[in-house]
Structures are given as structure tokens and as C-alpha cells.
Design an enzyme around this catalytic site. Structure first.
Site, mmCIF file in Angstrom:
data_model
loop_
_atom_site.group_PDB
_atom_site.id
_atom_site.type_symbol
_atom_site.label_atom_id
_atom_site.label_comp_id
_atom_site.label_asym_id
_atom_site.label_seq_id
_atom_site.Cartn_x
_atom_site.Cartn_y
_atom_site.Cartn_z
ATOM 1 N N ASP A 138 0.836 -1.200 0.000
ATOM 2 C CA ASP A 138 0.000 0.000 0.000
ATOM 3 C C ASP A 138 0.868 1.246 0.000
ATOM 4 O O ASP A 138 2.089 1.171 0.147
ATOM 5 C CB ASP A 138 -0.957 -0.001 1.200
ATOM 6 N N ASN A 146 -7.954 -0.250 13.771
ATOM 7 C CA ASN A 146 -9.354 -0.532 13.426
ATOM 8 C C ASN A 146 -9.501 -1.870 12.718
ATOM 9 O O ASN A 146 -10.568 -2.184 12.183
ATOM 10 C CB ASN A 146 -9.924 0.590 12.549
ATOM 11 N N GLU A 193 -9.906 -0.940 4.644
ATOM 12 C CA GLU A 193 -10.531 -0.395 5.833
ATOM 13 C C GLU A 193 -11.815 -1.154 6.197
ATOM 14 O O GLU A 193 -12.344 -1.924 5.387
ATOM 15 C CB GLU A 193 -10.858 1.089 5.601
#
Length: 240
Positions: free
Chosen positions: A66, A135, A142
Site C-alpha cells: 500500500d 481498526n 478499511e
């Protein structure tokens, strides 16, 4: 496999051994390596072990996991910069062996297609070493991500952008990321997830002992046939 280690140093040594052993067995292995604090010592150990044992990395293909959109490769704090400092430079990896996102590209979708094609042409990932976000994200996949996606651009979660500031000396405009998709990570022949420190304990518990759901992308890895979860004692404190 869930492996718990006494400390971060032991975790890192084990992770490095897995990479070294793979390259010894398959000198043209396709590796996808995450940036970030947790794998940093693993990469230091890879470099040291490669130099000590004369392990040749010249045939290895590296695929970027990423990058922060808008961050140049030369910017300290960026994912490419980190891996250049930790792996590519010390191991003298040639640029034609590195397939990394161009986060400055005018056409980010086309750049995603370029990385998709590179992975396909190389026959898929042999090993993906990833961290876990606060998270539960993997790469920049995500919470709520479509698990069927390949490489894609994503609006970053507020948790990710807040935590991400620690990598940059001055405030960086972090709004979007470009990342391999969960489909590509799940297709890797082996996945290694590393987590260390007490801040990761709660999300590790959710990912490992909760239900498998795209709201915690890391939980999807529990369905992978060859996943290794490497935890130091602090990251494992909330596991049953």
C-alpha cells in the site's frame, strides 16, 4: 497458526526466519511486505541473516502492499521510503524487481491495474507479511471493505489518518490510500500477520476470536489456509 512470543525481539526473529527460509527454498519468490513499526525489526533481521548466511535476494520479486496517496517515494514516512531504507537498499534490490504503487500517478485506477497485472504475471504472491491497524485494517483495506476487490483506491478511515501522522515529521495530508485488495492477500500462498504491543491487544482479540467479517478486515485472514499470526506477549494479553 497463532504463535505467541515472549517479546518483540523473538517475534521479529521468527518472522525473519520465515522470509529467509522461503527465499532459500524459492529464490524467485514473490513477496509482499508491509511498512510500519511492527515489521521494522523483522526486516533488520532479514538483512542481517541474509548477509550472514549469504542468502541471495537478487531473484526475489517485491510487490508493494500500500501507499499513502500523494506521498512521493522519497518522502520519509511513506511506505516505499520505509522499505527502501529497510529492505531494498540494504539488500541491493534492483528496481526491475520492485512493483510498487505510484501514489503520485495522475490515473490511480490505471496504476492499480498495473499492479494487478504484475501480480498475475508473477503467478501470485508467495508470502504476504502484514500488520494490523487499530481498526483492524490490513494494508489500507478499511472496515467495510469489499473482500472481492483487487488493488484499489480508498478513502482512509479517521483512525488510520490519525495514527498515520506518527510516520511523518510534519503534518501530512493523509486522506486516501492505494492498496492491494483482500482478494489478493487472501490468494497469497502464505500470510504472516505480525502484531506487537498492548495497543493492539483489543483488536487482535476481535480479529482472532470474534466472527469473520469485513467490518474487521483482519478477521478475514482467519479463513486463510496458511496464515500465521505472530504476537508478542503484550499483543496477546486479551486472548482467552
Amino acid at each position: 497458526m497463532i504463535a505467541k512470543f515472549t517479546n518483540y525481539q523473538e517475534l521479529s526473529a521468527f518472522g525473519a526466519d520465515k522470509i529467509i527460509q522461503l527465499v532459500q527454498q524459492k529464490p524467485d519468490a514473490v513477496l509482499c511486505l508491509a511498512g510500519g513499526d511492527t515489521p521494522a525489526l523483522t526486516y533488520d533481521r532479514v538483512v542481517a541473516k541474509a548477509q550472514e548466511a549469504g542468502v541471495d535476494f537478487s531473484g526475489v520479486i517485491f510487490i508493494g502492499l500500500d501507499e499513502w496517496v500523494g506521498i512521493q517515494p522519497s518522502t520519509p514516512g511513506g511506505c516505499y521510503y520505509f522499505l527502501q531504507q529497510k529492505i531494498f537498499g540494504p539488500l541491493h534490490i534492483q528496481k526491475d524487481k520492485i512493483y510498487f504503487f505510484d501514489a503520485m500517478a495522475n490515473d490511480l485506477k490505471a496504476d492499480c491495474n498495473r499492479i494487478d497485472l504484475a501480480i498475475e504475471q508473477q503467478g501470485g504472491l508467495d508470502l504476504a507479511l502484514v500488520g494490523i491497524g487499530m481498526n483492524g485494517h490490513i494494508g489500507f483495506n478499511e472496515p467495510g471493505v469489499d473482500a472481492a476487490l483487487n488493488a484499489h483506491v480508498v478513502e482512509l478511515d479517521e483512525v488510520t489518518t490519525a495514527v498515520g501522522q506518527k510516520y511523518f515529521a510534519s503534518g501530512a495530508a493523509l486522506a486516501k490510500g492505494i492498496t492491494l485488495g483482500m482478494a489478493q492477500i487472501m490468494s497469497a500462498r502464505e500470510v504472516v500477520l505480525v502484531a506487537s504491543g498492548p495497543k493492539k491487544a483489543a483488536i487482535i482479540r476481535e480479529a482472532i476470536q470474534g466472527r469473520i467479517t469485513n467490518t474487521i478486515p483482519a478477521s478475514l485472514l482467519m479463513a486463510h489456509p496458511r496464515v500465521s499470526i505472530l504476537l508478542d506477549a503484550a499483543a496477546a494479553t486479551e486472548l482467552d
